[in-house]
Design a protein around this motif. Sequence first.
Motif, short mmCIF file in Angstrom:
data_model
loop_
_atom_site.label_atom_id
_atom_site.label_comp_id
_atom_site.label_asym_id
_atom_site.label_seq_id
_atom_site.Cartn_x
_atom_site.Cartn_y
_atom_site.Cartn_z
N SER A 1 7.06 0.84 -5.12
CA SER A 1 6.18 0.14 -6.05
C SER A 1 6.95 -0.52 -7.18
CB SER A 1 5.16 1.13 -6.62
OG SER A 1 4.31 0.49 -7.54
N TYR B 1 0.85 -1.19 0.00
CA TYR B 1 0.00 0.00 0.00
C TYR B 1 0.89 1.24 0.00
CZ TYR B 1 -3.65 -3.27 1.43
OH TYR B 1 -4.52 -4.32 1.49
N SER B 2 0.60 2.18 -0.88
CA SER B 2 1.39 3.40 -0.94
C SER B 2 0.54 4.53 -1.49
CB SER B 2 2.65 3.17 -1.81
OG SER B 2 3.59 4.19 -1.59
N GLY B 3 1.22 5.57 -2.03
CA GLY B 3 0.47 6.73 -2.50
C GLY B 3 0.80 7.21 -3.89
N ALA B 4 1.67 6.47 -4.61
CA ALA B 4 2.01 6.79 -6.00
C ALA B 4 2.71 8.14 -6.17
CB ALA B 4 0.77 6.75 -6.89
N GLN C 1 -3.59 4.50 4.01
CA GLN C 1 -2.41 3.65 3.91
C GLN C 1 -2.11 2.99 5.26
OE1 GLN C 1 0.40 6.63 2.86
NE2 GLN C 1 -0.21 6.74 0.71
N THR D 1 -4.85 7.83 -3.31
CA THR D 1 -4.67 9.24 -3.64
C THR D 1 -5.79 10.04 -2.97
OG1 THR D 1 -6.10 9.24 -5.60
CG2 THR D 1 -3.81 8.50 -5.91
N ASP E 1 7.57 6.57 -2.78
CA ASP E 1 6.37 5.77 -3.12
C ASP E 1 6.56 5.02 -4.42
OD1 ASP E 1 5.38 7.05 -0.92
OD2 ASP E 1 3.55 7.79 -1.87
N LYS E 2 6.99 5.73 -5.44
CA LYS E 2 7.17 5.13 -6.76
C LYS E 2 8.23 4.03 -6.72
CE LYS E 2 4.60 7.48 -9.82
NZ LYS E 2 3.66 6.83 -10.77
N GLN F 1 -0.38 -4.18 -5.75
CA GLN F 1 0.02 -2.86 -5.28
C GLN F 1 -1.21 -1.96 -5.29
OE1 GLN F 1 2.99 -1.65 -4.12
NE2 GLN F 1 1.96 0.29 -3.74
N ASP G 1 -2.44 1.93 -4.53
CA ASP G 1 -1.99 3.30 -4.31
C ASP G 1 -3.20 4.19 -3.99
OD1 ASP G 1 0.81 2.97 -4.80
OD2 ASP G 1 0.34 2.78 -6.93
#
Length: 300
Positions: A58, A46-49, A127, A73, A54-55, A69, A71
Amino acid sequence: KASNTHILGSKQDIEGFKKFTTTPKKEEAKKEEKKEMKSPSDFKGYSGAAIGSDKLWSLIGKKFGIGKQVDYTPNDLQKLTEEQRKEVESAYLKAVKDLGRGVMKYNWANPQKEDYRGGLVRRDYLQAKAGDAVFAISAIIEPGQKDKTGVYVNKTKNQVVDGGTAYAVQMAINLGKPVYVFDQLKNKWFEWNGKSFSEIGTPTLTPKFAAVGTREINDAGKQAIQDVYENTFGTQEIEIPKRTDELSKIDAKNFEILVRILSDVNNLNQRQKDALKDVNLKTLKPTAGNFGLLQKIKCL
């Protein structure tokens, strides 16, 4: 006549008994160890792009074969129910208080452009809640210490994390979840022990991990992400594709990150340098982040 035989039997009997009692345990341990080992496909990230950490979490996760994955936002905030929105807002305000920061507004009813930052720090809760642990790349600020900008001062009595990453970290702490922070200025991993951050070795990912961090990730931070994946799943070779036509399929952002993962451009082997020379650099738009990299490639 006294017998010379041990009460447990002959030496051969005793050795046989030892083998009988210990061997199954070792085999059972091996079975358990094998049973506990999980494939990357069983993991969810789990992330936020966001650009930067973050990138990279991923991208490297994809190279290792992470199963899924997700993401989050600011747009995802609009998909929440009224009850979920209240939960997010409450968690955000609690984090603001714990971090000693000001409240960033967010118009839940109709978010505008000026609400974007407020949306970012609130989506961090999605997240933190989704993951069973948080892994972050940033820096730790001691009580009374200023951040790298010199604007924010940690006025709390506790260590806090720098920048926007602090919200996901603090929210996870407030949820009682394991939190691991790589301080890229100290080049060390730390774990929240309930009162402060204590130094540890490279952690291993949990099955549902939230991986976040600063946009301004440095080389130490990049290596830290690679190390976590390798510590969890073993070493993986990440290499530039051999053929030029394969290189042309890589988009600009992934291409930049891929090269940085490999090493400094000047340290690539000759085959990799030759391949880079054949890339159509016109398809890679120069940005503040990759301009220097593209210049290096042109000079190979």
